[in-house]
Motif scaffolding. Structure first.
Motif, PDB file in Angstrom:
ATOM      1  N   SER A  63      36.940 -10.679  60.108  1.00 27.72           N
ATOM      2  CA  SER A  63      36.850 -11.724  58.971  1.00 27.72           C
ATOM      3  C   SER A  63      35.595 -12.345  59.122  1.00 27.72           C
ATOM      4  O   SER A  63      35.084 -12.735  58.003  1.00 27.72           O
ATOM      5  CB  SER A  63      38.013 -12.705  59.163  1.00 27.72           C
ATOM      6  OG  SER A  63      38.114 -13.463  60.255  1.00 27.72           O
ATOM      7  N   VAL A  64      35.060 -12.766  60.069  1.00 32.45           N
ATOM      8  CA  VAL A  64      33.627 -13.275  60.294  1.00 32.45           C
ATOM      9  C   VAL A  64      32.762 -12.317  59.901  1.00 32.45           C
ATOM     10  O   VAL A  64      31.790 -13.037  58.926  1.00 32.45           O
ATOM     11  CB  VAL A  64      33.497 -13.689  61.770  1.00 32.45           C
ATOM     12  CG1 VAL A  64      32.127 -14.115  61.809  1.00 32.45           C
ATOM     13  CG2 VAL A  64      34.557 -14.792  62.343  1.00 32.45           C
ATOM     14  N   VAL A  65      32.824 -11.083  60.220  1.00 33.54           N
ATOM     15  CA  VAL A  65      31.693 -10.270  59.519  1.00 33.54           C
ATOM     16  C   VAL A  65      31.773 -10.296  58.059  1.00 33.54           C
ATOM     17  O   VAL A  65      30.971 -10.046  57.425  1.00 33.54           O
ATOM     18  CB  VAL A  65      31.904  -8.848  60.178  1.00 33.54           C
ATOM     19  CG1 VAL A  65      31.034  -7.748  59.442  1.00 33.54           C
ATOM     20  CG2 VAL A  65      31.379  -8.895  61.765  1.00 33.54           C
ATOM     21  N   THR A  69      28.948 -11.025  55.445  1.00 29.83           N
ATOM     22  CA  THR A  69      28.405 -10.001  54.481  1.00 29.83           C
ATOM     23  C   THR A  69      28.902 -10.012  53.138  1.00 29.83           C
ATOM     24  O   THR A  69      28.574  -9.280  52.381  1.00 29.83           O
ATOM     25  CB  THR A  69      29.004  -8.628  55.392  1.00 29.83           C
ATOM     26  OG1 THR A  69      30.015  -8.406  55.254  1.00 29.83           O
ATOM     27  CG2 THR A  69      27.990  -8.499  56.476  1.00 29.83           C
ATOM     28  N   GLY A  70      29.685 -11.114  52.836  1.00 33.04           N
ATOM     29  CA  GLY A  70      30.196 -11.135  51.525  1.00 33.04           C
ATOM     30  C   GLY A  70      31.384 -10.153  51.162  1.00 33.04           C
ATOM     31  O   GLY A  70      31.486  -9.746  50.156  1.00 33.04           O
ATOM     32  N   SER A  75      28.503   0.746  56.470  1.00 28.82           N
ATOM     33  CA  SER A  75      27.628   2.024  56.015  1.00 28.82           C
ATOM     34  C   SER A  75      28.480   3.135  55.835  1.00 28.82           C
ATOM     35  O   SER A  75      28.090   4.033  55.044  1.00 28.82           O
ATOM     36  CB  SER A  75      26.422   1.919  56.775  1.00 28.82           C
ATOM     37  OG  SER A  75      26.667   2.473  58.008  1.00 28.82           O
ATOM     38  N   GLU A  76      29.273   3.265  56.775  1.00 31.83           N
ATOM     39  CA  GLU A  76      30.183   4.829  56.562  1.00 31.83           C
ATOM     40  C   GLU A  76      31.172   4.537  55.556  1.00 31.83           C
ATOM     41  O   GLU A  76      31.110   5.769  54.777  1.00 31.83           O
ATOM     42  CB  GLU A  76      30.745   4.753  57.927  1.00 31.83           C
ATOM     43  CG  GLU A  76      31.731   6.222  58.090  1.00 31.83           C
ATOM     44  CD  GLU A  76      32.476   6.337  59.370  1.00 31.83           C
ATOM     45  OE1 GLU A  76      33.581   7.069  59.365  1.00 31.83           O
ATOM     46  OE2 GLU A  76      32.044   5.759  60.462  1.00 31.83           O
ATOM     47  N   GLU A  77      31.721   3.540  55.197  1.00 32.61           N
ATOM     48  CA  GLU A  77      32.839   3.439  53.994  1.00 32.61           C
ATOM     49  C   GLU A  77      31.848   3.553  52.756  1.00 32.61           C
ATOM     50  O   GLU A  77      32.514   4.166  51.787  1.00 32.61           O
ATOM     51  CB  GLU A  77      33.453   2.131  54.274  1.00 32.61           C
ATOM     52  CG  GLU A  77      34.698   2.176  55.115  1.00 32.61           C
ATOM     53  CD  GLU A  77      35.274   0.671  54.942  1.00 32.61           C
ATOM     54  OE1 GLU A  77      36.348   0.697  54.985  1.00 32.61           O
ATOM     55  OE2 GLU A  77      34.628  -0.338  55.166  1.00 32.61           O
TER      56      GLU A  77
END
Length: 124
Positions: A63-65, A69-70, A75-77
Motif C-alpha cells: 500500500s505504501v509503494v 507510485t500513484g 515493470s513485470e505487470e
C-alpha cells in the motif's frame, strides 16, 4: 537489507526477524548493544526506532509503494500488459487482412459476371 547512510555508512543483511546475517562494518553502541553477525539489528540505537512500532507486513508495504507510485504497476505487470496489447493488435491486423482478402476475392468473382448479373455463357 538495511542501508545506513550516516557516518561511514553500512550495508546489513538480515533475516525476516532482523537477525544480522552479514554486514560491511560492525559497530558497538553500548557494552550489550552492537551491530554484528548473529545480533538483532538495534533499531532503537541505530535509527531511534522501536522494532515493535515498525510495520513490515506485505499488505502494508504494497500500500505504501502504491501510494508513492500513484498505483502504477510493477515493470513485470506493465510488460505483460504491453505484450497482451501487442498480441491483440496483431490479431486484429490479421483479421483485417483476412477480411480484405475475402473482399478482394469476392470482387474478382463479381467482376466476371455480365451486366445482367448472370453468367456470360452463350446460349445454344
Amino acid at each position: 537489507i538495511i542501508v545506513e547512510l550516516y557516518a561511514s555508512g553500512n550495508l546489513i543483511l538480515t533475516d525476516s526477524n532482523y537477525k544480522i546475517l552479514g554486514l560491511l562494518r560492525s559497530h558497538q553502541f553500548t557494552e550489550t548493544v552492537k551491530t554484528a553477525v548473529g545480533e538483532i539489528y538495534p533499531f532503537e540505537h541505530a535509527a531511534n526506532l522501536k522494532l515493535d512500532s515498525m510495520r513490515s507486513d506485505i499488505e502494508f508495504v504494497e500500500s505504501v509503494v502504491n501510494q508513492q507510485t500513484g498505483g502504477k504497476k510493477d515493470s513485470e505487470e506493465a510488460s505483460n500488459d504491453q505484450d497482451q496489447a501487442k498480441e491483440q493488435e496483431e490479431k486484429e491486423e490479421k483479421e483485417n487482412e483476412n477480411k480484405a482478402k475475402a473482399n478482394s476475392q469476392n470482387n474478382k468473382k463479381g467482376g466476371k459476371k455480365g451486366k445482367g448479373g448472370g453468367d456470360n455463357k452463350k446460349k445454344q
